[in-house]
Design a protein around this motif. Structure first.
Motif, mmCIF file in Angstrom:
data_model
loop_
_atom_site.group_PDB
_atom_site.id
_atom_site.type_symbol
_atom_site.label_atom_id
_atom_site.label_comp_id
_atom_site.label_asym_id
_atom_site.label_seq_id
_atom_site.Cartn_x
_atom_site.Cartn_y
_atom_site.Cartn_z
ATOM 1 N N VAL A 90 -7.126 -8.815 11.416
ATOM 2 C CA VAL A 90 -6.008 -8.736 12.378
ATOM 3 C C VAL A 90 -4.927 -9.728 11.958
ATOM 4 C CG1 VAL A 90 -5.336 -9.115 14.770
ATOM 5 C CG2 VAL A 90 -7.485 -7.994 14.258
ATOM 6 N N GLU A 91 -5.370 -10.930 11.606
ATOM 7 C CA GLU A 91 -4.409 -11.958 11.194
ATOM 8 C C GLU A 91 -3.684 -11.544 9.928
ATOM 9 O OE1 GLU A 91 -6.070 -15.829 10.338
ATOM 10 O OE2 GLU A 91 -4.209 -16.302 9.287
ATOM 11 N N LYS A 92 -4.488 -11.018 8.974
ATOM 12 C CA LYS A 92 -3.884 -10.595 7.697
ATOM 13 C C LYS A 92 -2.853 -9.502 7.937
ATOM 14 C CE LYS A 92 -7.966 -10.631 5.453
ATOM 15 N NZ LYS A 92 -8.984 -10.142 4.556
ATOM 16 N N THR A 93 -3.225 -8.537 8.788
ATOM 17 C CA THR A 93 -2.303 -7.434 9.072
ATOM 18 C C THR A 93 -1.015 -7.961 9.689
ATOM 19 O OG1 THR A 93 -4.233 -6.118 9.535
ATOM 20 C CG2 THR A 93 -2.150 -5.183 10.217
ATOM 21 N N LEU A 94 -1.170 -8.860 10.675
ATOM 22 C CA LEU A 94 0.015 -9.401 11.350
ATOM 23 C C LEU A 94 0.909 -10.132 10.358
ATOM 24 C CD1 LEU A 94 -1.339 -10.841 14.710
ATOM 25 C CD2 LEU A 94 0.256 -8.959 14.404
ATOM 26 N N ARG A 95 0.268 -10.947 9.508
ATOM 27 C CA ARG A 95 1.064 -11.731 8.565
ATOM 28 C C ARG A 95 1.771 -10.825 7.563
ATOM 29 N NH1 ARG A 95 -2.550 -15.319 6.866
ATOM 30 N NH2 ARG A 95 -2.914 -14.195 4.944
ATOM 31 N N GLU A 96 1.028 -9.819 7.085
ATOM 32 C CA GLU A 96 1.621 -8.910 6.103
ATOM 33 C C GLU A 96 2.784 -8.122 6.714
ATOM 34 O OE1 GLU A 96 1.231 -8.507 2.835
ATOM 35 O OE2 GLU A 96 -0.025 -10.284 2.981
ATOM 36 N N LEU A 97 2.577 -7.683 7.964
ATOM 37 C CA LEU A 97 3.632 -6.922 8.639
ATOM 38 C C LEU A 97 4.895 -7.765 8.781
ATOM 39 C CD1 LEU A 97 2.030 -4.961 11.607
ATOM 40 C CD2 LEU A 97 3.530 -4.061 9.846
ATOM 41 N N SER A 98 4.666 -8.981 9.263
ATOM 42 C CA SER A 98 5.786 -9.878 9.492
ATOM 43 C C SER A 98 6.486 -10.205 8.178
ATOM 44 C CB SER A 98 5.246 -11.132 10.166
ATOM 45 O OG SER A 98 6.083 -12.183 9.968
ATOM 46 N N SER A 99 5.683 -10.458 7.152
ATOM 47 C CA SER A 99 6.256 -10.804 5.853
ATOM 48 C C SER A 99 7.017 -9.609 5.269
ATOM 49 C CB SER A 99 5.121 -11.278 4.950
ATOM 50 O OG SER A 99 5.300 -10.891 3.657
ATOM 51 N N PHE A 100 6.472 -8.387 5.462
ATOM 52 C CA PHE A 100 7.140 -7.195 4.945
ATOM 53 C C PHE A 100 8.529 -7.033 5.575
ATOM 54 C CE2 PHE A 100 8.252 -2.737 5.762
ATOM 55 C CZ PHE A 100 8.447 -2.301 4.458
ATOM 56 N N PHE A 101 8.576 -7.165 6.920
ATOM 57 C CA PHE A 101 9.864 -6.996 7.600
ATOM 58 C C PHE A 101 10.842 -8.091 7.190
ATOM 59 C CE2 PHE A 101 7.598 -4.227 10.633
ATOM 60 C CZ PHE A 101 8.469 -3.167 10.587
ATOM 61 N N SER A 102 10.326 -9.327 7.092
ATOM 62 C CA SER A 102 11.211 -10.424 6.712
ATOM 63 C C SER A 102 11.755 -10.201 5.309
ATOM 64 C CB SER A 102 10.467 -11.758 6.747
ATOM 65 O OG SER A 102 10.008 -11.984 8.026
#
Lengths: 293, 305
Positions: free
Chosen positions: B27-39
């Motif tokens: 869950v953490e990895k997904t959140l971080r990846e999502l956030s990093s992708f958008f940024s």
């Protein structure tokens, strides 16, 4: 309610709230039976703890929300939603009443700082050349030239606040409503803002500032209105009267008792919080005045 | 015997309760990846700030030449014409001080992979007839079943290769031009430049606000995630993690509604009545006209290739 001007004639209030009740949700009042008059050219500070209704009061004065009960008159007119949205007076009101929000993110909704400052004058249909000149003057006045082409998300909290203030002042409003203007500002920016408010009075503007920063009160206001935690006005007076009334400030939750160690002794005294300055005084200098550690 | 240390006492308690280190949950990895992708994809503006030759040109001129170029590419018919066109974005990238790695990472690599996957079947004589120049499978005889047909020799055809090459050159050259524009231009400048094309002001205002508040909510989500991470002592159940994410989505929704209400008030307070008005910029100068002329001349030359 009227006030007598120096030359003897009666002055009518510019903004006048009578027995206002407002609640965001049923049973949780934000303002209860509030009556307040603000006169032309007055500088009023509204003091109160978090959640006492300061922001609600400013939004009400700005004609952004409307009371459930009671009446609001501004510029001699009874303010309601219909008047502001349908009548040409609404345009005048929006131009002449500027509000600075506590949350700068809500206020900065344009792609760049320059667009943000130009937003108000453009809504007033100012000619393009005049808009550009107003924007340029505001940018220079607030020293935000290097930020002009930046997007709001590239600004720090203090920079956002400065841009938000510039975007309000560019409209040259006669009434300024400032919600926690110094929150998040560094000492120099805070100082500049206080100077701006003092300058506004010289230009005859009416300024209502909601704050719980007691340090700036005596400079930014000639009258202080204190809100209690029951969302009612607790007291009103000059800054000297209010700031020296410790029991009032304690009752309004603007200061609290603070235990403080000096070598082997503890002092207990009133204390207020602020981001930068830690202000308190010691009523007793002798060790006997405190308690042994 | 000495007293066990505070750390040891805590670790003993944790062990007795079966607690495990928080680790990195999916869950953490997904959140971080999502956030990093958008940024990365939406707000990477570092390349746009570089002092490249083309960054000095007004963004409106950059949009205009990109549009002209895209029209020119779509009108090109032959491989030499398309090859000549491909030179322009490839030259624009170093002139804008964009590194090849950044260019590929910004989406060009993905564009290559997907374009090749789309174009590859067209090269085979399974779908379209043609002269086989590279035989791949020899079945010995044709196979036919109703409308379906397999030739005796399956291979890459000349016509298929030409079609695929035309498609790849056209698609990748266009993608390269658009990527050059987005990498060399900040979002804010891009949005401002769109006014030049007389798009409805309200449309531009809404797009601008969407970008603006996507960033604000993204930052808020990141902070919420870090706040949780800072207080996560030990590993929790996946279901609890998912429930937390669900509750945060609801909170973000609530927060965005509140923000929307405040923004709407802030707009009204400054005289907004539903009609968006935007400030215009100064007219083109020599660099803008120069770029426009250079691209027109280049595209004309490419069609003559």
């Amino acid at each position: 309610m009227t006030r007598t001007a120096n030359v003897g004639e009666a002055v009518a209030p510019l903004l006048e709230l009578t027995d206002i009740h407002y609640a965001y949700r049923e049973g949780i009042p934000a303002l209860s039976g509030l009556s307040l008059s603000v006169f032309p050219g007055e500088r009023v500070a509204v003091l109160g703890a978090n959640g006492c209704g300061k922001s609600t009061l400013l939004k009400l004065l700005a004609g952004l929300i409307f009371p459930r009960q009671g009446s609001y008159r501004a510029f001699g007119r009874k303010i309601d939603e219909r008047l502001l949205s349908r009548d040409p007076f609404g345009i005048f009101f929006r131009k002449d009443v500027g509000i600075l929000f506590q949350n700068s993110d809500a206020q900065l909704f344009n792609p760049t700082v320059e667009d943000e400052i130009a937003f108000g004058p453009l809504q007033m249909n100012d000619p393009a050349a005049e808009v550009r000149s107003k924007v340029q003057r505001a940018i220079e006045a607030f020293g935000i030239g290097p930020l002009a082409s930046r997007a709001p998300y590239e600004l720090s909290g203090g920079e956002k606040k400065k841009v938000a203030i510039a975007s309000v002042l560019v409209m040259d409003p006669q009434v300024l409503l400032l919600d926690e203007p110094t929150a998040g500002l560094d000492p120099r920016s805070s100082r500049a803002l206080v100077d701006t408010i003092v300058e506004a009075e010289k230009k005859g503007k009416t300024v209502v500032t909601a704050t719980h920063d007691l340090h700036i009160v005596s400079e930014i206001a000639r009258r202080v209105v204190v809100f209690g935690e029951d969302n009612r006005i607790l007291a009103s007076g000059t800054p000297e009267e209010i700031l020296t009334n410790r029991s009032l400030l304690l009752a309004a939750n603007l200061v609290h008792l603070h235990r403080h160690a000096h070598d082997d002794y503890w002092h207990v005294h009133e204390h207020e919080h602020h981001e930068i300055v830690h202000f308190h005084e010691h009523p007793d200098e002798s060790p006997g005045g405190g308690s042994k550690r | 015997m000495s007293e066990p240390s505070r750390e040891q006492r805590f670790l003993d308690t944790a062990a007795s309760r079966g607690l495990r280190p928080a680790g990195r949950t999916h869950v953490e990895k997904t959140l971080r990846e999502l956030s990093s992708f958008f940024s990365r994809s939406m707000f990477r503006e570092e390349t746009a700030r570089r002092p490249g030759l083309l960054q000095r040109v007004d963004p409106r001129a950059r949009i205009l030449v990109t549009l002209l170029f895209l029209v020119s590419v779509s009108l090109a018919r032959s491989i030499p014409e398309l090859l000549a066109h491909a030179i322009l974005p490839l030259a624009a990238i170093p002139l804008s001080r964009i590194r090849p790695g950044e260019f590929l990472g910004a989406g060009f690599l993905i564009a290559i992979v997907f374009s090749v996957l789309m174009a590859a079947p067209a090269t085979l004589n399974v779908f379209f007839d043609g002269t086989v120049i590279i035989p791949l499978i020899d079945n010995g005889r044709e196979w036919r079943y109703g409308p379906y047909f397999l030739p005796a020799v399956i291979g890459i055809t000349r016509e298929g290769l030409l079609t695929a090459a035309t498609f790849l050159l056209r698609a990748l050259t266009s993608v390269a031009a658009v990527l050059w524009l987005t990498l060399s231009t900040r979002w804010a400048d891009l949005l401002r430049a769109l006014r030049f094309f007389r798009l409805p002001a309200i449309f531009l205002q809404v797009i601008g606000m969407t970008v603006r508040y996507t960033h604000a909510l993204l930052r808020h989500s990141e902070e919420t995630h870090l706040g949780k991470k800072s207080r996560t002592v030990c590993r929790t159940k996946v279901a609890a993690e998912q429930a937390w994410v669900g509750s945060r989505i609801a909170r973000s929704w609530e927060r965005s509604l509140h923000l929307m209400e405040e923004v709407s008030m802030a707009m009204s307070a400054r005289g907004f009545t539903g009609e968006a008005k935007l400030i215009g910029g100064p007219w083109f100068g020599a660099p803008e006209w120069g770029l426009l002329l250079a691209v027109v001349l280049f595209c004309t030359g490419a069609h003559l290739a």
